[in-house]
Write an enzyme that holds these catalytic residues in place. Sequence first.
Site, mmCIF file in Angstrom:
data_model
loop_
_atom_site.group_PDB
_atom_site.id
_atom_site.type_symbol
_atom_site.label_atom_id
_atom_site.label_comp_id
_atom_site.label_asym_id
_atom_site.label_seq_id
_atom_site.Cartn_x
_atom_site.Cartn_y
_atom_site.Cartn_z
ATOM 1 N N TYR A 93 7.514 77.595 91.929
ATOM 2 C CA TYR A 93 7.452 78.011 90.523
ATOM 3 C C TYR A 93 8.710 77.643 89.748
ATOM 4 O O TYR A 93 8.634 77.307 88.577
ATOM 5 C CB TYR A 93 7.104 79.508 90.407
ATOM 6 C CG TYR A 93 5.600 79.658 90.405
ATOM 7 C CD1 TYR A 93 4.867 79.480 89.241
ATOM 8 C CD2 TYR A 93 4.902 79.869 91.587
ATOM 9 C CE1 TYR A 93 3.482 79.540 89.243
ATOM 10 C CE2 TYR A 93 3.519 79.935 91.603
ATOM 11 C CZ TYR A 93 2.815 79.768 90.418
ATOM 12 O OH TYR A 93 1.444 79.813 90.418
ATOM 13 N N GLN A 127 -6.338 78.362 79.220
ATOM 14 C CA GLN A 127 -6.145 78.678 80.646
ATOM 15 C C GLN A 127 -4.747 78.237 81.062
ATOM 16 O O GLN A 127 -4.337 78.444 82.191
ATOM 17 C CB GLN A 127 -7.169 77.916 81.483
ATOM 18 C CG GLN A 127 -8.599 78.280 81.180
ATOM 19 C CD GLN A 127 -9.553 77.219 81.726
ATOM 20 O OE1 GLN A 127 -10.007 77.289 82.856
ATOM 21 N NE2 GLN A 127 -9.850 76.232 80.922
ATOM 22 N N VAL A 129 -0.630 77.904 81.277
ATOM 23 C CA VAL A 129 0.476 78.862 81.322
ATOM 24 C C VAL A 129 1.738 78.225 80.733
ATOM 25 O O VAL A 129 2.814 78.793 80.816
ATOM 26 C CB VAL A 129 0.744 79.317 82.784
ATOM 27 C CG1 VAL A 129 -0.465 80.033 83.363
ATOM 28 C CG2 VAL A 129 1.132 78.131 83.687
ATOM 29 N N HIS A 145 -4.502 83.015 81.743
ATOM 30 C CA HIS A 145 -3.904 82.941 83.079
ATOM 31 C C HIS A 145 -2.407 83.239 83.081
ATOM 32 O O HIS A 145 -1.704 82.872 84.021
ATOM 33 C CB HIS A 145 -4.188 81.566 83.701
ATOM 34 C CG HIS A 145 -5.650 81.343 84.007
ATOM 35 N ND1 HIS A 145 -6.200 80.106 84.251
ATOM 36 C CD2 HIS A 145 -6.681 82.234 84.113
ATOM 37 C CE1 HIS A 145 -7.504 80.244 84.503
ATOM 38 N NE2 HIS A 145 -7.814 81.511 84.402
ATOM 39 N N CYS A 183 14.701 98.236 88.881
ATOM 40 C CA CYS A 183 14.489 98.933 90.158
ATOM 41 C C CYS A 183 14.899 98.121 91.381
ATOM 42 O O CYS A 183 14.839 98.619 92.497
ATOM 43 C CB CYS A 183 13.031 99.391 90.276
ATOM 44 S SG CYS A 183 11.901 98.043 90.665
ATOM 45 N N ASN A 246 -12.781 65.251 76.601
ATOM 46 C CA ASN A 246 -12.315 65.134 77.981
ATOM 47 C C ASN A 246 -12.324 63.651 78.353
ATOM 48 O O ASN A 246 -13.085 62.873 77.790
ATOM 49 C CB ASN A 246 -13.242 65.917 78.931
ATOM 50 C CG ASN A 246 -12.570 66.262 80.255
ATOM 51 O OD1 ASN A 246 -11.995 65.407 80.913
ATOM 52 N ND2 ASN A 246 -12.633 67.532 80.637
ATOM 53 N N GLU A 248 -13.246 62.703 81.177
ATOM 54 C CA GLU A 248 -14.448 62.518 82.010
ATOM 55 C C GLU A 248 -15.359 63.728 81.864
ATOM 56 O O GLU A 248 -14.964 64.735 81.266
ATOM 57 C CB GLU A 248 -14.065 62.299 83.469
ATOM 58 C CG GLU A 248 -13.208 63.397 84.040
ATOM 59 C CD GLU A 248 -12.666 63.051 85.431
ATOM 60 O OE1 GLU A 248 -12.915 63.834 86.356
ATOM 61 O OE2 GLU A 248 -12.004 61.995 85.562
ATOM 62 N N ALA A 264 -7.076 63.718 74.854
ATOM 63 C CA ALA A 264 -7.048 64.801 73.873
ATOM 64 C C ALA A 264 -6.153 64.472 72.670
ATOM 65 O O ALA A 264 -6.541 64.689 71.519
ATOM 66 C CB ALA A 264 -6.564 66.085 74.544
HETATM 67 P P1 OAD Z 1 -8.176 70.911 85.861
HETATM 68 O O1 OAD Z 1 -7.066 70.145 86.482
HETATM 69 O O2 OAD Z 1 -9.193 71.520 86.763
HETATM 70 O O3 OAD Z 1 -8.963 69.970 84.845
HETATM 71 C C1 OAD Z 1 -8.293 69.177 83.910
HETATM 72 C C2 OAD Z 1 -9.344 68.499 83.049
HETATM 73 O O4 OAD Z 1 -8.675 67.760 82.055
HETATM 74 C C3 OAD Z 1 -10.257 67.516 83.806
HETATM 75 O O5 OAD Z 1 -11.594 67.744 83.429
HETATM 76 C C4 OAD Z 1 -9.766 66.143 83.333
HETATM 77 O O6 OAD Z 1 -10.820 65.203 83.269
HETATM 78 C C5 OAD Z 1 -9.255 66.462 81.944
HETATM 79 N N1 OAD Z 1 -8.180 65.584 81.429
HETATM 80 C C6 OAD Z 1 -7.165 65.012 82.099
HETATM 81 N N2 OAD Z 1 -6.344 64.339 81.270
HETATM 82 C C7 OAD Z 1 -6.857 64.491 80.015
HETATM 83 C C8 OAD Z 1 -6.471 64.056 78.708
HETATM 84 N N3 OAD Z 1 -5.371 63.315 78.496
HETATM 85 N N4 OAD Z 1 -7.244 64.422 77.651
HETATM 86 C C9 OAD Z 1 -8.366 65.171 77.842
HETATM 87 N N5 OAD Z 1 -8.776 65.609 79.035
HETATM 88 C C10 OAD Z 1 -8.039 65.292 80.114
HETATM 89 O O7 OAD Z 1 -7.520 72.016 84.905
HETATM 90 P P2 OAD Z 1 -8.180 73.335 84.290
HETATM 91 O O8 OAD Z 1 -9.598 73.126 83.939
HETATM 92 O O9 OAD Z 1 -7.271 73.809 83.243
HETATM 93 O O10 OAD Z 1 -5.903 78.458 87.190
HETATM 94 O O11 OAD Z 1 -8.104 74.304 85.529
HETATM 95 C C11 OAD Z 1 -8.530 75.624 85.381
HETATM 96 C C12 OAD Z 1 -7.676 76.556 86.191
HETATM 97 O O12 OAD Z 1 -7.656 76.135 87.557
HETATM 98 C C13 OAD Z 1 -6.212 76.563 85.814
HETATM 99 O O13 OAD Z 1 -5.916 77.389 84.726
HETATM 100 C C14 OAD Z 1 -5.566 77.066 87.057
HETATM 101 C C15 OAD Z 1 -6.304 76.243 88.077
HETATM 102 O O14 OAD Z 1 -6.372 76.734 89.325
HETATM 103 C C16 OAD Z 1 -4.995 79.340 87.605
HETATM 104 O O15 OAD Z 1 -3.865 79.008 87.851
HETATM 105 C C17 OAD Z 1 -5.510 80.735 87.713
HETATM 106 ZN ZN ZN Z 2 11.169 96.911 88.752
#
Ligand code: OAD
Ligand code: ZN
Length: 280
Positions: A93, A127, A129, A145, A183, A246, A248, A264
Amino acid sequence: MIASKIIRVCAGTSKRLGRIFKVCRVDTIMMNKAAELLARSRFAVAFTGAGISAESGIPTFRGFNGLWKHYRPEELATPEAFRRNPELVWEFYRWRMGLIGKAKPNRAHLALAELEKMGVIKAVITQNVDDLHREAGSRRLIELHGNIFRVRCTSCAYRENLKDSGRLESFLREEKLPSCPICGSLLRPDVVWFGEPLPVNALDEAFRLAERSDLILVIGTSGIVYPAAYIPRIVKDRGGMVIEINTEESGITPIVDIFLMGKAGEIMNELVKRIGELMK
Ligand code: OAD
Ligand code: ZN
């Protein structure tokens, strides 16, 4: 009404200097249609994932070169992993905080903030952070998240935003495990790990916003992580439109009304210009 008819962009290829470039050309008609729908919407919200920050240099989770290709989530992003090996989880992290701390919002984040100022987008549900929507100027922001720059105590109610307290740099330089100033217990990142519930207030607000939305703009998410992935589905089930950007197809694509294939930043930049012209 174009609902239920998916309009796709075709991707072609072009040869330049002997290398093959994939050309994802977004059709003008579709772009105009998306701009029109957004300009005419009554209550539009945005729903974003890691793909929106890809052009800011932050790795996505899945797909080519995704973060979870290199690191196993169960070793790094679960409460069990943290109990087993907090040093390893904190090392990961701190590395991510450093990387994300250097990143700047890109044109997609800025365009969303601009659309909120114009009154087109009413809220951004993310989603991510990485704090980039806030940095870009988005005001009504729901972080499902958590936020990587916040830490919280594993025992008491102590929470700190390291950016706001100005302690980020010194925190990243430290190697020992961080402890609570109140604490003395171990601090943890204030993010949602696999197997953990989402923050109740954020999820409630996101669901309430989705229930009243007539349009959702989904940007850069694989749409397979629940409960977050319910949000576009709620809008759709209530008769709202779904526009997706997206590079894809995703888990959301089967329910979209307009699919804009491409990066994007590029698409949002164009979209905001067109909406601006329509609203003059
Ligand atoms: P993912 O990594 O699962 O998906 C990213 C998406 O962005 C994919 O569908 C890609 O095709 C698309 N992508 C990549 N580059 C791009 C660009 N330049 N423009 C547009 N689209 C693009 O990420 P999330 O869907 O955010 O959760 O993942 C969801 C959650 O899974 C996250 O918040 C995290 C992870 O585990 C936690 O940490 C709880
Ligand atoms: Zn504390």
